[in-house]
Scaffold this active site. Sequence first.
Site, short mmCIF file in Angstrom:
data_model
loop_
_atom_site.label_atom_id
_atom_site.label_comp_id
_atom_site.label_asym_id
_atom_site.label_seq_id
_atom_site.Cartn_x
_atom_site.Cartn_y
_atom_site.Cartn_z
N LYS A 280 0.84 -1.21 0.00
CA LYS A 280 0.00 0.00 0.00
C LYS A 280 0.87 1.25 0.00
CE LYS A 280 -1.73 1.64 4.06
NZ LYS A 280 -1.46 3.07 4.27
N ASN A 281 1.88 1.25 0.85
CA ASN A 281 2.68 2.46 1.01
C ASN A 281 3.58 2.76 -0.17
OD1 ASN A 281 1.47 2.84 3.44
ND2 ASN A 281 3.26 2.38 4.71
N CYS B 22 -4.94 7.54 9.69
CA CYS B 22 -4.90 6.98 11.03
C CYS B 22 -4.58 8.07 12.05
CB CYS B 22 -3.85 5.88 11.12
SG CYS B 22 -4.35 4.36 10.32
N ARG C 72 0.16 14.76 13.05
CA ARG C 72 0.94 14.38 11.87
C ARG C 72 1.05 15.60 10.97
NH1 ARG C 72 -0.82 8.45 9.85
NH2 ARG C 72 1.21 8.48 8.87
N ILE D 26 2.47 18.54 8.29
CA ILE D 26 3.02 18.43 6.92
C ILE D 26 4.05 19.53 6.68
CG2 ILE D 26 1.04 17.22 5.93
CD1 ILE D 26 0.12 19.94 4.76
N ASP E 229 5.19 0.56 11.89
CA ASP E 229 3.97 -0.12 11.45
C ASP E 229 3.90 -1.56 11.97
OD1 ASP E 229 3.18 2.14 10.17
OD2 ASP E 229 3.58 1.45 8.15
N ARG F 79 -8.40 -0.60 4.89
CA ARG F 79 -7.54 0.42 4.28
C ARG F 79 -6.17 -0.16 3.92
NH1 ARG F 79 -6.12 4.64 7.75
NH2 ARG F 79 -4.89 5.14 5.93
C1 UD1 Z 1 4.80 6.70 6.22
C2 UD1 Z 1 3.92 5.49 6.11
C3 UD1 Z 1 3.46 5.02 7.47
C4 UD1 Z 1 4.67 4.80 8.38
C5 UD1 Z 1 5.56 6.03 8.39
C6 UD1 Z 1 6.86 5.82 9.14
C7 UD1 Z 1 2.86 5.82 3.97
C8 UD1 Z 1 1.61 6.04 3.23
N1 UD1 Z 1 2.77 5.81 5.29
O1 UD1 Z 1 4.02 7.74 6.79
O2 UD1 Z 1 2.73 3.82 7.33
O3 UD1 Z 1 4.20 4.54 9.68
O4 UD1 Z 1 5.92 6.41 7.04
O5 UD1 Z 1 7.56 4.75 8.61
O6 UD1 Z 1 3.90 5.58 3.39
N2 UD1 Z 1 6.69 14.57 10.45
C9 UD1 Z 1 6.70 15.91 10.77
N3 UD1 Z 1 6.41 16.80 9.79
C10 UD1 Z 1 6.13 16.41 8.50
C11 UD1 Z 1 6.13 15.04 8.20
C12 UD1 Z 1 6.41 14.12 9.21
O7 UD1 Z 1 6.94 16.30 11.91
O8 UD1 Z 1 5.90 17.27 7.65
C13 UD1 Z 1 6.98 13.57 11.53
C14 UD1 Z 1 5.79 12.67 11.82
O9 UD1 Z 1 4.89 13.27 12.71
C15 UD1 Z 1 6.47 11.44 12.40
C16 UD1 Z 1 7.78 11.37 11.62
O10 UD1 Z 1 7.95 12.66 11.05
O11 UD1 Z 1 6.75 11.64 13.75
C17 UD1 Z 1 7.82 10.34 10.53
O12 UD1 Z 1 6.73 10.53 9.67
P1 UD1 Z 1 6.81 10.20 8.12
O13 UD1 Z 1 8.03 9.40 7.84
O14 UD1 Z 1 6.58 11.44 7.34
O15 UD1 Z 1 5.56 9.25 7.94
P2 UD1 Z 1 4.50 9.25 6.76
O16 UD1 Z 1 5.17 9.54 5.46
O17 UD1 Z 1 3.32 10.06 7.16
#
Ligand code: UD1
Length: 432
Positions: free
Chosen positions: A24-25, A118, A123, A125, A307, A399
């Site tokens: 999925k990811n 989730c 979370r 951006i 995960d 999902r």
């Molecule tokens: C992806 C995966 C998710 C997995 C995660 C970590 C997908 C669709 N999802 O999520 O299943 O659990 O990687 O391996 O691929 N952060 C910030 N600011 C940002 C972005 C992230 O502070 O703009 C923080 C997040 O809150 C978190 C950390 O960075 O604490 C890691 O998040 P990130 O690697 O971005 O996870 P996702 O890409 O959302």
Amino acid sequence: MAEELLRIRGGSTLHGEVPVQGAKNSALPLMAAALMCSGETVLHRVPRLTDIRTAGRILEGLGCACRTEENTAVIRQHGLSGSEIPDAEMRRMRSSIMFLGPLLGSAQECILTMPGGCELGPRPIDLHLDAMRRLGAEISEQGGRICCRAKRLRGARITLPLPSVGATENVLTAAAVAEGETVLCNAAREPEICDLARFLNQCGARISGAGGGTVTVAGVGTLHGTEYTVMPDRIAAMTWLCAGAAAGGCVCVSGAVPQEMETALSVLEAAGCRLRIRDGRIELRRTGVLRGVRYIRTMPYPGFPTDDQAPVCAMLSAARGTTVMEETLFESRYKYVGELLRMGADIRISGRTAVITGVPALHGADVSAMDLRGGAALGIAAAAASGETLLRGLGHIDRGYEDFAGVFNSLGCETVRLPVFSASTEKTGCTA
Ligand code: UD1
């Protein structure tokens, strides 16, 4: 559609082989990236999931044609007709943020709102937006709508403060069509990043170093469609192995890439499972008692995946001995623990640490999934527990898992998908 739940009859050992679904990811960012590719993109091994349907709808809303049949998605792009992702789709899944880089790259604009998905704690951006700014985007916000615009994206040197998977993916896609070279430092090293880079390179991009901390992207201006097979889902593979470890027996996953799962597999071995790995087949055998694993800490790849945290905690809740789990990535990733307690588990949470004291046995209960991996964890506990579990909140599980009930049944764990109403009728015997 009527709300559904799973009725899982636990307590039997599991036996059988499960072919691993597509990741999925990886499939989601690939679908988003396909909107940058002129002509036709064909993706194979796309898992049949609600999140994939959401991505398909977003693509269609932007003017692409997206058809999925079985595990193949065909995406045609002959000019985009929009650049805004509806709030309803943004709320539905976190991965809708993956459209940011591709839209900026191909439509010079992306309008979106904060993504949902989730509930794992805040979370943000910010890393995605900062990186797009570095590539030349101007970003404004009004009434919750975030407008990102860039007449021309220009390559830049970007250092991520932490190796965010999603932010790395957005940089790769936007930089692929930017002018000049981008060097991304402290990039995420997850296998899904390599899959995206391989796909983009097949579409004409020039990305090197993916899978390492520094990735270089030489912008090429335009990309073309291609035919590509999505990587196998290492998290789903681990879920089925955890179920085998928890319930006992012999479970084999086929079509996996064991090298991408080394840290997770080492936890299964530490817990007393025997693994045989050959040609993408991982066979797990657990005949003796399961043992607690002293200390596990979630980390970015190649560390132990966040995960896998919930499935592994569920698996170890009936092990002999104590496990200490530390979650370093997401704040609220222990929501499933309250439900596991209903099944007889003994788990204490303090901040980001969970102390799991193995109990002699779990018992079935009426429980609810609060998020995707937490839901899978409850399924694992249900397979190991004596008696019957009703697992609600199936929407979360759908999902990320193609056919959770089908896989459990194929392994010998009787699992039925039922409308919520008829399940409660059956349980109470009330027909009024
Ligand atoms: C992806 C995966 C998710 C997995 C995660 C970590 C997908 C669709 N999802 O999520 O299943 O659990 O990687 O391996 O691929 N952060 C910030 N600011 C940002 C972005 C992230 O502070 O703009 C923080 C997040 O809150 C978190 C950390 O960075 O604490 C890691 O998040 P990130 O690697 O971005 O996870 P996702 O890409 O959302």
